[in-house]
Design an enzyme around this catalytic site. Structure first.
Site, PDB file in Angstrom:
ATOM      1  N   ARG A  76       0.922  -0.928   0.261  1.00 24.45           N
ATOM      2  CA  ARG A  76       0.213   0.381  -0.275  1.00 24.45           C
ATOM      3  C   ARG A  76       1.049   1.199  -0.118  1.00 24.45           C
ATOM      4  O   ARG A  76       1.133   2.291  -0.775  1.00 24.45           O
ATOM      5  CB  ARG A  76      -1.144  -0.153   1.374  1.00 24.45           C
ATOM      6  CG  ARG A  76      -1.692   1.069   1.084  1.00 24.45           C
ATOM      7  CD  ARG A  76      -1.787   2.478   1.082  1.00 24.45           C
ATOM      8  NE  ARG A  76      -1.489   2.857   2.380  1.00 24.45           N
ATOM      9  CZ  ARG A  76      -0.719   3.776   3.104  1.00 24.45           C
ATOM     10  NH1 ARG A  76      -0.335   4.760   1.980  1.00 24.45           N
ATOM     11  NH2 ARG A  76       0.120   4.050   4.149  1.00 24.45           N
ATOM     12  N   ASP A  77       1.317   1.986   0.871  1.00 18.31           N
ATOM     13  CA  ASP A  77       2.196   2.942   1.527  1.00 18.31           C
ATOM     14  C   ASP A  77       3.526   2.687  -0.305  1.00 18.31           C
ATOM     15  O   ASP A  77       4.100   4.191  -0.055  1.00 18.31           O
ATOM     16  CB  ASP A  77       2.971   3.024   2.484  1.00 18.31           C
ATOM     17  CG  ASP A  77       3.479   3.914   2.859  1.00 18.31           C
ATOM     18  OD1 ASP A  77       3.132   5.235   2.108  1.00 18.31           O
ATOM     19  OD2 ASP A  77       4.728   4.105   4.265  1.00 18.31           O
ATOM     20  N   HIS A  98       7.344   4.250  12.479  1.00 18.58           N
ATOM     21  CA  HIS A  98       7.207   4.494  11.122  1.00 18.58           C
ATOM     22  C   HIS A  98       8.416   5.789  10.299  1.00 18.58           C
ATOM     23  O   HIS A  98       8.679   6.420   9.316  1.00 18.58           O
ATOM     24  CB  HIS A  98       5.716   5.073  10.709  1.00 18.58           C
ATOM     25  CG  HIS A  98       5.557   4.381   8.965  1.00 18.58           C
ATOM     26  ND1 HIS A  98       4.877   4.053   8.363  1.00 18.58           N
ATOM     27  CD2 HIS A  98       6.272   5.342   8.094  1.00 18.58           C
ATOM     28  CE1 HIS A  98       5.111   3.790   6.938  1.00 18.58           C
ATOM     29  NE2 HIS A  98       5.309   4.960   6.566  1.00 18.58           N
ATOM     30  N   HIS A 130      11.917   7.410   7.746  1.00 21.71           N
ATOM     31  CA  HIS A 130      12.274   6.925   6.148  1.00 21.71           C
ATOM     32  C   HIS A 130      13.055   7.149   6.078  1.00 21.71           C
ATOM     33  O   HIS A 130      14.022   7.559   7.122  1.00 21.71           O
ATOM     34  CB  HIS A 130      11.236   8.118   5.709  1.00 21.71           C
ATOM     35  CG  HIS A 130       9.392   7.712   5.338  1.00 21.71           C
ATOM     36  ND1 HIS A 130       8.675   9.033   4.562  1.00 21.71           N
ATOM     37  CD2 HIS A 130       9.232   7.098   5.963  1.00 21.71           C
ATOM     38  CE1 HIS A 130       7.320   8.277   4.910  1.00 21.71           C
ATOM     39  NE2 HIS A 130       7.412   7.087   4.964  1.00 21.71           N
ATOM     40  N   CYS A 145      10.106   8.664  -1.744  1.00 27.12           N
ATOM     41  CA  CYS A 145      10.137   9.672  -0.890  1.00 27.12           C
ATOM     42  C   CYS A 145       8.910  10.942  -1.329  1.00 27.12           C
ATOM     43  O   CYS A 145       9.761  11.326  -2.285  1.00 27.12           O
ATOM     44  CB  CYS A 145      10.848  10.263  -0.098  1.00 27.12           C
ATOM     45  SG  CYS A 145      10.611  12.053   0.631  1.00 27.12           S
ATOM     46  N   ASN A 166      10.385   5.624   2.001  1.00 26.17           N
ATOM     47  CA  ASN A 166       9.795   3.944   3.429  1.00 26.17           C
ATOM     48  C   ASN A 166      11.612   3.526   3.852  1.00 26.17           C
ATOM     49  O   ASN A 166      12.360   2.886   2.904  1.00 26.17           O
ATOM     50  CB  ASN A 166       8.949   3.105   3.050  1.00 26.17           C
ATOM     51  CG  ASN A 166       7.557   3.763   3.240  1.00 26.17           C
ATOM     52  OD1 ASN A 166       6.943   4.211   4.648  1.00 26.17           O
ATOM     53  ND2 ASN A 166       7.209   2.965   2.461  1.00 26.17           N
TER      54      ASN A 166
HETATM   55 MG    MG Z   1       5.897   5.598   4.528  1.00 18.55          MG
END
Ligand code: MG
Length: 299
Positions: free
Chosen positions: A15-16, A207, A209, A240, A249
């Site tokens: 998803r992300d 979470h 990055h 990003c 991520n």
């Molecule tokens: Mg993310």
């Protein structure tokens, strides 16, 4: 050094990750990716997003993806839910977990979801009520939790208060997002310890990055404070969104390699995860953002 014995990896690649990929991905490839991720032993895999169909063309196949993937017992397959319509769609596919999202930055929230933080919490109320009625677990993303260096409008005491509010509303875990990839380790510990004063640390997910190469250091710093839930994305999928060609991520392979090297259990088969990362990179025609994925584990 005190570290948890087990860390739950929340795999956000399908998803992300894919949401931020520039090229369209076929439903068949998404399903194969998720099935391969399940086979690695991951216990939480974010599948898709129930945003308004048509708004993000990449996600138009959300329901059929959710229905077609192989689901393993004991694994949660969260879907991102923006509103009550999205919640109804999540129920229609028997989703076992949903993810809500808001931000600790007013400016970011206005830009991203066009409402204030307070309004976003109000919108959550009927969604949470419906999720609870159907026994669906709820996680919440709190973006800009480690600051918004562009607008400088995040107070960490407010991050802690918002986390406590979301838990009181019925969320099972809060994912603290380093949205701009600007955090460094002592700052990570500062924020985690402030949030940990307001909610049980077992409910904190991080979470990070890897935009500025700080993600693994920030994760380790968080684990030292007993955080045991880490979001990551296979092959570092999802650049990003704020800086072209920069990493977004943190890669799941890199996280699992680090944890394995410290004898921290994840339940994930690293070799199978590396194969999965290389599979999706080949399908997408993109570079693998994971150094572990590119090099493998043999030295
Ligand atoms: Mg993310």
């Amino acid at each position: 050094m005190q570290l948890p014995q087990y860390v739950k990896i929340v795999e956000v690649g399908p998803r992300d990750g894919l949401q931020n990929e520039p090229n369209p991905v076929s439903s068949e490839t998404k399903i194969e990716l998720i099935n391969r991720l399940t086979a690695t032993g991951l216990s939480a895999i974010e599948v898709t997003s129930m945003v308004k169909p048509g708004r993000i063309p990449q996600l138009a196949d959300a329901e059929s993806i959710y229905q077609k993937i192989n689901k393993r017992d004991g694994v949660t397959y969260p879907v991102l839910v923006p509103n009550i319509q999205g919640m109804q769609r999540a129920i229609s596919v028997n989703a076992n977990e949903i993810a809500l999202f808001t931000s600790a930055s007013e400016v970011f929230n206005q830009k991203n979801i066009n409402c204030s933080i307070a309004e976003s919490l109000q919108r959550f109320e009927p969604v949470i009520e419906l999720a609870q009625k159907h026994n669906i677990r709820i996680r919440a993303y709190l973006s800009c939790a480690f600051g918004n260096p562009y607008d400088n409008d995040v107070e960490f005491s407010n991050v802690a208060d918002l986390s406590a509010r979301l838990i009181a509303m019925g969320c099972a875990e809060i994912s603290l997002g380093d949205t701009f990839g600007s955090c460094t380790p002592l700052q990570a510990q500062h924020v985690v310890s402030m949030v940990g004063e307001k909610i049980d640390v077992s409910k904190i997910a991080v979470h990070f990055h890897d935009t500025r190469g700080q993600a693994l250091a920030n994760i380790l710093a968080s684990l030292q404070l007993d955080v045991s839930i880490v979001d990551s994305s296979v092959a570092g999928l999802g650049g990003c969104p704020f800086a072209k060609s920069a990493s977004g991520n943190v890669a799941s392979e890199d996280v699992v390699y680090m944890l394995k090297g410290m004898n921290i259990e994840t339940g994930v088969d690293l070799e199978a995860l590396i194969d999965t990362g290389n599979y999706i990179c080949q399908k997408l025609g993109r570079d693998n953002q994971s150094k572990v994925g590119r090099l493998g584990v043999d030295v």
